[in-house]
Write an enzyme that holds these catalytic residues in place. Structure first.
Site, PDB file in Angstrom:
ATOM      1  N   HIS A 157      -7.635  -3.845   3.895  1.00 15.25           N
ATOM      2  CA  HIS A 157      -7.163  -2.464   3.805  1.00 15.25           C
ATOM      3  C   HIS A 157      -7.896  -1.729   2.693  1.00 15.25           C
ATOM      4  CE1 HIS A 157      -4.619   0.417   1.600  1.00 15.25           C
ATOM      5  NE2 HIS A 157      -4.107   0.776   2.774  1.00 15.25           N
ATOM      6  N   ASN A 158      -8.000  -2.348   1.551  1.00 16.44           N
ATOM      7  CA  ASN A 158      -8.668  -1.683   0.432  1.00 16.44           C
ATOM      8  C   ASN A 158     -10.160  -1.536   0.692  1.00 16.44           C
ATOM      9  OD1 ASN A 158      -6.129  -1.820  -0.703  1.00 16.44           O
ATOM     10  ND2 ASN A 158      -6.903  -2.308  -2.742  1.00 16.44           N
TER      11      ASN A 158
ATOM     12  N   LYS B 125      -4.202  -6.809   2.836  1.00 14.81           N
ATOM     13  CA  LYS B 125      -4.319  -5.796   1.791  1.00 14.81           C
ATOM     14  C   LYS B 125      -5.763  -5.701   1.293  1.00 14.81           C
ATOM     15  CE  LYS B 125      -3.254  -2.572  -0.983  1.00 14.81           C
ATOM     16  NZ  LYS B 125      -3.222  -2.799  -2.413  1.00 14.81           N
TER      17      LYS B 125
ATOM     18  N   SER C  82       0.824  -1.200   0.000  1.00 16.44           N
ATOM     19  CA  SER C  82       0.000   0.000   0.000  1.00 16.44           C
ATOM     20  C   SER C  82       0.858   1.249   0.000  1.00 16.44           C
ATOM     21  CB  SER C  82      -0.935   0.018   1.221  1.00 16.44           C
ATOM     22  OG  SER C  82      -1.747   1.178   1.208  1.00 16.44           O
TER      23      SER C  82
ATOM     24  N   GLU D  50     -10.392   1.412   2.750  1.00 21.19           N
ATOM     25  CA  GLU D  50     -10.067   2.540   1.868  1.00 21.19           C
ATOM     26  C   GLU D  50     -11.285   2.956   1.045  1.00 21.19           C
ATOM     27  OE1 GLU D  50      -6.464   1.937  -0.665  1.00 21.19           O
ATOM     28  OE2 GLU D  50      -7.839   2.436  -2.287  1.00 21.19           O
TER      29      GLU D  50
END
Lengths: 298, 298, 298, 298
Positions: free
Chosen positions: A174-175, A171, A121, A178
């Protein structure tokens, strides 16, 4: 250390530069000859094939794969697992589905090849100047490459996450978060923009970056975007999505975890790509049916 | 019975016909002379002013108000409360906010005027041939007019709901649910429409109306709509909303009741009215900022 | 006609009765001997194994599978495809994923076996007295069995939907819409229940079933439920989900179709199964971190 | 400068300290004598009544109101407007609804009193060490007090937002976005927590704060919370809400702006306060009605 980098797009190219700047020897490859040429012009050491890369690297070889998830990564990694040998290491730094990484790690393991899944990231700036890395796979393999990971990540931005798939799992989530942050920001600024007040949106983002509860890198980027185009007049509200938020929701479904904000963030992106909404047509038609409400004809 | 009907739009006109067909004498008024003329042509007894209506009706007078909620109903009902006398009855059959009805009932009560808030469902067909009525106000007042309500409603479609405001409260929530039903239908048919299969959507709606769990009047209307326009090619997916779903959500907020489906049904309508979405612009701009993802330029 | 029915649970048992009542000979089997015994007591012709069923049926054999989707249906159908011969017909009447049905139809086709995927709606009452059937597969195979399908479905409740998978696809989307309807009803009645008014919820559902826009079978069931338990005091708000709404959302993601209402309906079910919400813990902890807002300790 | 501070709760007390630390003379008042006593012990100059405060301040007087929005702020500000004179300044630093601020500014203006609405963010830490201030009202009034605002806000954290109400409007939307951020974080960490992996959630939050796209103050607070209680075992997932997110959604409804993420963030909080969900009871009852699905009895 010597390392191969397959895929010299925005992320791969900048990671390669970052590695080189930190004293590592990078052999770069991209399937596009144009991209290879451009990278060579910037001083990267470029090879013309994966075979050449593998021939150039000392054993045990370390190859970082930074290609689009899905067909590309499947083909590249599958090819690598066929050509590489025991104790070689494959790093998948792309946005692969964590279940693919679990599978690939097992396939690699059958040949004694080590496999790390690395969620990356920080965007282009991070790739170049200090990324955030979440790494899954065997701990001893991680530790062997830790100097590389530390070199290209920002201080504190490198985590050994756990067994295979955990890096890409992190990840993925995380996205998902986001997407939620971005949609929340989008909604808030739309309310501001359509309000009775004449806010300077760049100034608002700026003040929120100084001391407010929602100060964040994304709010800094919001400030930057509004400074370039005060009302975003020059872009259209069309937002594609890669797979991670979708996978987050699907994973949440499997776990029976409600994730309304992440799901809606994705759905509003999908909605943004529609010229006209068939759902809305149905609702308009129904209102006409029972209440005689007029519809907008095409 | 003799009754005044103020507002001869789609709903008021058909209710007036319905009343007349059931042997009641209706004095109709609409502020538009064109509408009055059209109604007179269809055989309704039309008066030229509210004053004339009040002068024509025997005491205690009964006036049914069927005008758009908000400014129109406020003006009309306020005027009536000034001109009418003790024991007269005002019926608000429109989609007024239930809190307005509570207030108006209290104002009426100060003058001894009776006030009923009547939620009316069933669309035009129902107004004409048998409506669904949810009625709030004093029970004895309701009972006095029960024959009228029974006459124009379908068998079983007339409920004394409780004290003032309860009729409009029920109608408000009814519409909230209706929004949810319609959006669910819209979403489902969009998935069908964009699927790999070549469904005949009218046939699908038809089979679902025969024996399925989701058989319903709205699904019948869906069938009807697709029979007229198999893929809804001739209408645009733009859907306005009146206030009831909004009020349902706001009321739910007051009560701390989560109503995600009703809220989203409303929001997707709002979204359908946007040419371009500012929220989506912000998200597109942010993706460009951190990842260099290209934006669609205008 | 003679037909085998595998799976004698609520749906399979009632479909078998329905078939028998329409003059068809049914050989029923269930892996549970208790269930078999109970069905035998009700007069159904029961066999003790699938092998016995296949031996009893005349060629070409017709076997209707009505077992839970997933492992059970995979095992049963896989077994059938191994044991059956060209021109035999397998009907999957359960809630299988449409992609599984596409795959199974292709597997069956390799052996010349015909395969129909039949979405079945209408609940227990429908299974017994007239179901709603959505049928995918080869049209000529459908036509061969049309008399059976017509016999057990309600008038108009039998649709040839298209090629393999289309029957289950329709059922999947049907259930997605059903989730939306149910959640919308739930939200509406919760607002009523927590409002300032003292509504009789069964009466409300009843009036809405007579002439309102939201009249529907589910609203009739709502009326029935409130008649049994006026405030649903005796049941807990815990709602499991089978897979169809999840698949609808996942399919919608693939098609980039926004389905917020269906997705939220599923998520609120998931939420209902949580004793405590970890998401909410995180939010509570965050409020405590920045604002000193007190948290509820455990 | 000399300034009065009414309300010495967490925010008011720390702002008073902050002002005092920056060389301003603060006269503090709180309606609770205990709170007054505690503040006096910390060295603040405390008065025993608003009258005493007004008598102590030099003309034109500046009074900062930092009390809960709603009844408290209405009462306090109404009282001030009655007691204060032309050219005095009232600052509402609480979370008042922006429409109340528009109204109060107009009321104040009738007496020549100046009124500023100041949205204050940054939590307790910010109030004490450098807040984020968004200020609405007349620009010349803002400029007169700019030194005070600058003193207690962080560098860059003070914005003149525009005419009356704009400060509270910004704070309202800020909180809406904040709700969205927090819910997104909560959802993501719940997925992590219930996943197959054994993540150290504090470490995850930590790595995400170093270089990732979602680095933010709220993620830092997440890290801090998990460091104190690794799985949040000691708190319950119950989350109250003040009014701002609700107002954001209501404002968005007025503007026809879709805000699904903000709305759902609020609704999930509301859901977290329910022991049992009536909506879910209805859905459970319906599944039982049509499919015989068992319900969990109470």
């Amino acid at each position: 250390m010597q390392i191969g980098m397959i895929g010299l797009g925005k992320m791969g190219y900048n990671l390669a530069l970052n590695l080189a700047n930190n004293g590592h020897s990078v052999y770069g490859f991209d399937r596009s000859s144009e991209v290879r040429l451009a990278a060579k012009d910037k001083g990267l050491h470029i090879v013309d094939s994966i075979e050449q890369m593998l021939a150039s690297l000392p054993h045990p070889r370390v190859v970082w794969v930074m290609v689009p998830a899905g067909k590309s990564s499947e083909m590249v990694i599958d090819g690598l697992l066929q050509k590489m040998k025991a104790d070689d290491i494959v790093i998948d730094g792309g946005n692969s589905h964590y279940k693919d990484s679990v599978r690939r790690a097992a396939q690699a393991d059958e040949k004694g090849i080590d496999f790390l899944d690395v969620g990356t990231s920080g965007g282009i700036a991070g790739a170049n100047g200090g990324a955030c890395l979440m790494i899954g796979g065997r701990r001893d393999v991680f530790e062997r490459l830790e100097p590389i990971f530390k070199a290209i990540s920002i201080q504190g931005g490198c985590l050994y996450a756990g067994e295979s798939g955990s890096g890409h799992f992190l990840k993925m989530v995380h996205n998902g978060i986001e997407y939620g942050f971005m949609q929340a920001i989008g909604e808030g600024f739309q309310v501001l923009n359509q309000s009775r007040y004449d806010f300077d949106l760049a100034e608002v983002a700026s003040v929120w970056n100084n001391g407010s509860v929602i100060r964040s890198w994304l709010m800094e980027l919001t400030e930057s975007a509004f400074k370039k185009d005060a009302e975003l007049e020059h872009i259209r509200g069309m937002v594609a999505s890669s797979g991670e938020a979708k996978w987050t929701v699907e994973t949440a479904f499997e776990l029976e975890v409600p994730v309304p904000v992440i799901a809606l963030s994705l759905m509003m992106r999908n909605r943004s790509l529609e010229e006209d909404s068939f759902s809305a047509k149905v609702v308009a038609a129904l209102r006409n049916e029972f209440g005689g409400h007029s519809v907008v004809k095409k």
